[in-house]
Enzyme design. Structure first.
Site, mmCIF file in Angstrom:
data_model
loop_
_atom_site.group_PDB
_atom_site.id
_atom_site.type_symbol
_atom_site.label_atom_id
_atom_site.label_comp_id
_atom_site.label_asym_id
_atom_site.label_seq_id
_atom_site.Cartn_x
_atom_site.Cartn_y
_atom_site.Cartn_z
ATOM 1 N N PRO A 185 5.674 -7.186 -4.495
ATOM 2 C CA PRO A 185 5.814 -6.270 -3.364
ATOM 3 C C PRO A 185 4.473 -5.868 -2.757
ATOM 4 C CG PRO A 185 6.121 -5.084 -5.418
ATOM 5 C CD PRO A 185 5.957 -6.536 -5.779
ATOM 6 N N GLY A 186 4.394 -5.862 -1.466
ATOM 7 C CA GLY A 186 3.196 -5.406 -0.774
ATOM 8 C C GLY A 186 3.510 -4.128 -0.011
ATOM 9 N N CYS A 194 -9.395 -4.575 26.456
ATOM 10 C CA CYS A 194 -9.074 -5.191 27.743
ATOM 11 C C CYS A 194 -7.990 -6.248 27.597
ATOM 12 C CB CYS A 194 -10.344 -5.809 28.334
ATOM 13 S SG CYS A 194 -11.645 -4.595 28.390
ATOM 14 N N GLU A 195 -6.808 -5.796 27.247
ATOM 15 C CA GLU A 195 -5.637 -6.671 27.114
ATOM 16 C C GLU A 195 -4.420 -5.811 27.426
ATOM 17 O OE1 GLU A 195 -5.226 -9.846 25.259
ATOM 18 O OE2 GLU A 195 -7.173 -10.026 24.282
HETATM 19 N N1 LLP Z 1 4.364 -12.653 -1.575
HETATM 20 C C1 LLP Z 1 4.114 -13.576 -0.635
HETATM 21 C C2 LLP Z 1 4.028 -14.984 -1.025
HETATM 22 C C3 LLP Z 1 3.950 -13.191 0.706
HETATM 23 O O1 LLP Z 1 3.725 -14.105 1.624
HETATM 24 C C4 LLP Z 1 4.038 -11.812 1.045
HETATM 25 C C5 LLP Z 1 3.864 -11.384 2.427
HETATM 26 C C6 LLP Z 1 4.279 -10.884 0.022
HETATM 27 C C7 LLP Z 1 4.449 -11.338 -1.279
HETATM 28 C C8 LLP Z 1 4.373 -9.412 0.274
HETATM 29 O O2 LLP Z 1 5.478 -9.113 1.088
HETATM 30 P P1 LLP Z 1 5.895 -7.589 1.404
HETATM 31 O O3 LLP Z 1 6.411 -7.002 0.118
HETATM 32 O O4 LLP Z 1 4.720 -6.876 1.905
HETATM 33 O O5 LLP Z 1 6.964 -7.715 2.416
HETATM 34 N N2 LLP Z 1 1.842 -8.875 8.566
HETATM 35 C C9 LLP Z 1 3.273 -8.713 8.506
HETATM 36 C C10 LLP Z 1 3.819 -9.005 7.130
HETATM 37 C C11 LLP Z 1 3.457 -10.396 6.654
HETATM 38 C C12 LLP Z 1 3.943 -10.662 5.261
HETATM 39 C C13 LLP Z 1 3.378 -11.921 4.750
HETATM 40 N N3 LLP Z 1 3.700 -12.197 3.385
HETATM 41 C C14 LLP Z 1 3.619 -7.319 8.958
HETATM 42 O O6 LLP Z 1 2.715 -6.570 9.311
HETATM 43 O O7 LLP Z 1 4.796 -6.946 9.022
#
Ligand code: LLP
Length: 422
Positions: free
Chosen positions: A280-281, A350-351
């Protein structure tokens, strides 16, 4: 009114834990990322409670927020890390993180990154293609090391989220098609210096429903059984990250509900000996941070009212990249809402795409400080210096204390590495 338990209004002023955000804006300037240490701990606790006494390894998807102070909180709580680059590996090692709790994901691992990860002794490479597998075997032989691997399979399920952050469909670049996975595992089993330890998938991000996870799990269970029939036994199952957070009024999938269902299913299929890995991120950090910004100008045109603020798309890319919604709160809201005006909150870049929020009803004056909520994930980590704007400072609040965990970049630092020709 409570915005979140760690960012709440007290006496008409939005606070981070026990500190008024007005004070932080004054002391450190804006734009400013402010994190709550307690919020990080509480988010971790949700996973710990969900895991109970079961064998679960949570590897923080550190691309969401890789400040060393944030990583170190999770390290102390026992977290592992999901990394996607040699740079992220270096960050984990810099805080004394335990490599045996690192999983290395990503479609484009380079030789030097494989070497560094082998040297550190990471728990597992999540391999995303047959070509990567072959390269990894070669690099491991040259390094005199054994690479532990999972295949990241693409289960072809719809995560029902934004197309840019949906990763488990056939048309995505990620993973190995589940239909070919058995053959690729057999190839892996025959390669030197490769040890098969698990299976992995990550189907997308900001997922609010359980069904995509369970659909993916069902497919993985079929795969795990076919592998066992071929004599390939796994030690862990990695379901990736993806649990969503509340940006506005989303209904949430709790880690407890997810894990109970997952373990129920594993037990039914006689697979409860497998360790469950999660990555989880966003759900560990997203609502642990806000981005403070000051209103520079109010501009009223025929079609629109604009609040031009000092934060911009370089500080928070999500709105313009994904059409993402972030709540915006005046740090000291005016009581008289009769004078509310509908504003687009825009930055100085500037976008035309430089907007942070649209059509928000607020009663604003020049100089007001606003908090853009849910900016703990994919905010600073996606920030740039576009328009030669220094990246903003990051502050970690702990009760009544504010720690600068990354100072505002200086102008000189932005071009210090550049060399004009004579
Ligand atoms: N594991 C892998 C292999 C991933 O590619 C990702 C996120 C995670 C874990 C963590 O996922 P999470 O739990 O955060 O959903 N920039 C985008 C989100 C891109 C996520 C990319 N991969 C945003 O701001 O919504």
């Amino acid at each position: 009114m409570t915005v979140s338990p760690h960012f709440e209004f007290r006496d008409g002023v939005l606070h981070a834990e026990d500190l008024p955000l007005t004070n932080l804006a004054e002391q450190f300037g804006t734009p400013l990322y402010v994190y709550s240490r307690q919020a990080l701990h509480d988010a971790w606790e949700a996973y710990r409670t969900a895991a109970r006494d079961r064998d679960v390894l949570v590897c923080f998807g550190m691309k969401a927020n890789s400040n060393l102070a944030v990583l170190n909180e999770f390290r102390k709580l026992g977290s592992g890390f999901d990394i996607v680059s040699g740079g992220e590996l270096a960050r984990v090692l810099a805080i004394g993180g335990d490599a045996s709790k690192i999983v290395f994901s990503g479609v484009g691992k380079q030789v030097w990154e494989m070497q560094a990860a082998l040297k550190a002794g990471v728990k597992c490479f999540n391999v995303e293609s047959e070509a990567e597998l072959v390269r990894l075997s070669e690099v491991a032989q040259q390094s005199g090391a054994v690479a532990r691997i999972s295949l990241r399979v693409n289960p072809d399920v719809d995560a029902q989220t934004h197309p840019y952050i949906s990763t488990g469909l056939k048309e995505n670049k990620f993973g190995i098609a589940i239909e070919t996975a058995v053959a690729v595992y057999q190839h892996a089993a025959a390669l030197p210096n490769i040890e098969i330890v698990g299976v992995d998938c990550h189907i997308g991000s900001q997922i609010t429903e359980i069904s995509p996870y369970l659909d993916a799990l069902d497919k993985l269970i079929v795969l795990i059984k076919s592998l066992a029939d071929k004599g390939i036994e796994l030690k862990h199952l990695d379901l990736g990250g993806g649990i969503g957070i509340r940006y506005t009024d989303e209904t949430l999938l709790s880690p407890t509900v997810l894990l109970d269902k997952v373990f129920q299913s594993l037990e039914t299929h006689g697979l409860s000996h497998l360790q469950l890995v999660l990555e989880p991120g966003r759900s560990l950090v997203g609502n642990s941070g806000v981005l403070l910004t000051t209103v520079e100008y109010l501009k009223h045109s025929e079609a629109k009212n604009f609040a031009i603020v000092d934060a911009a798309m370089n500080d928070l890319l999500r709105p313009t990249l994904y059409d993402a919604w972030h709540s915006v709160e005046a740090v000291v809201p005016r009581e008289n809402t009769a004078n509310d005006t509908v504003y687009d909150i825009v930055g100085p870049i500037c976008e035309s795409g430089d907007w942070l929020a649209r059509d928000r009803s607020l009663h604003l004056e020049q100089g007001d400080v606003l908090a853009i909520m849910s900016a703990g994930a994919y905010a600073f980590t996606m920030a740039s210096q576009y328009n030669t704007r220094p990246r903003a400072a990051e502050i970690m609040v702990d009760g009544l204390n504010a720690h600068v965990v990354r100072p505002r970049e200086t102008l000189e630092s932005l071009f210090a590495m550049e060399t004009p020709l004579d």
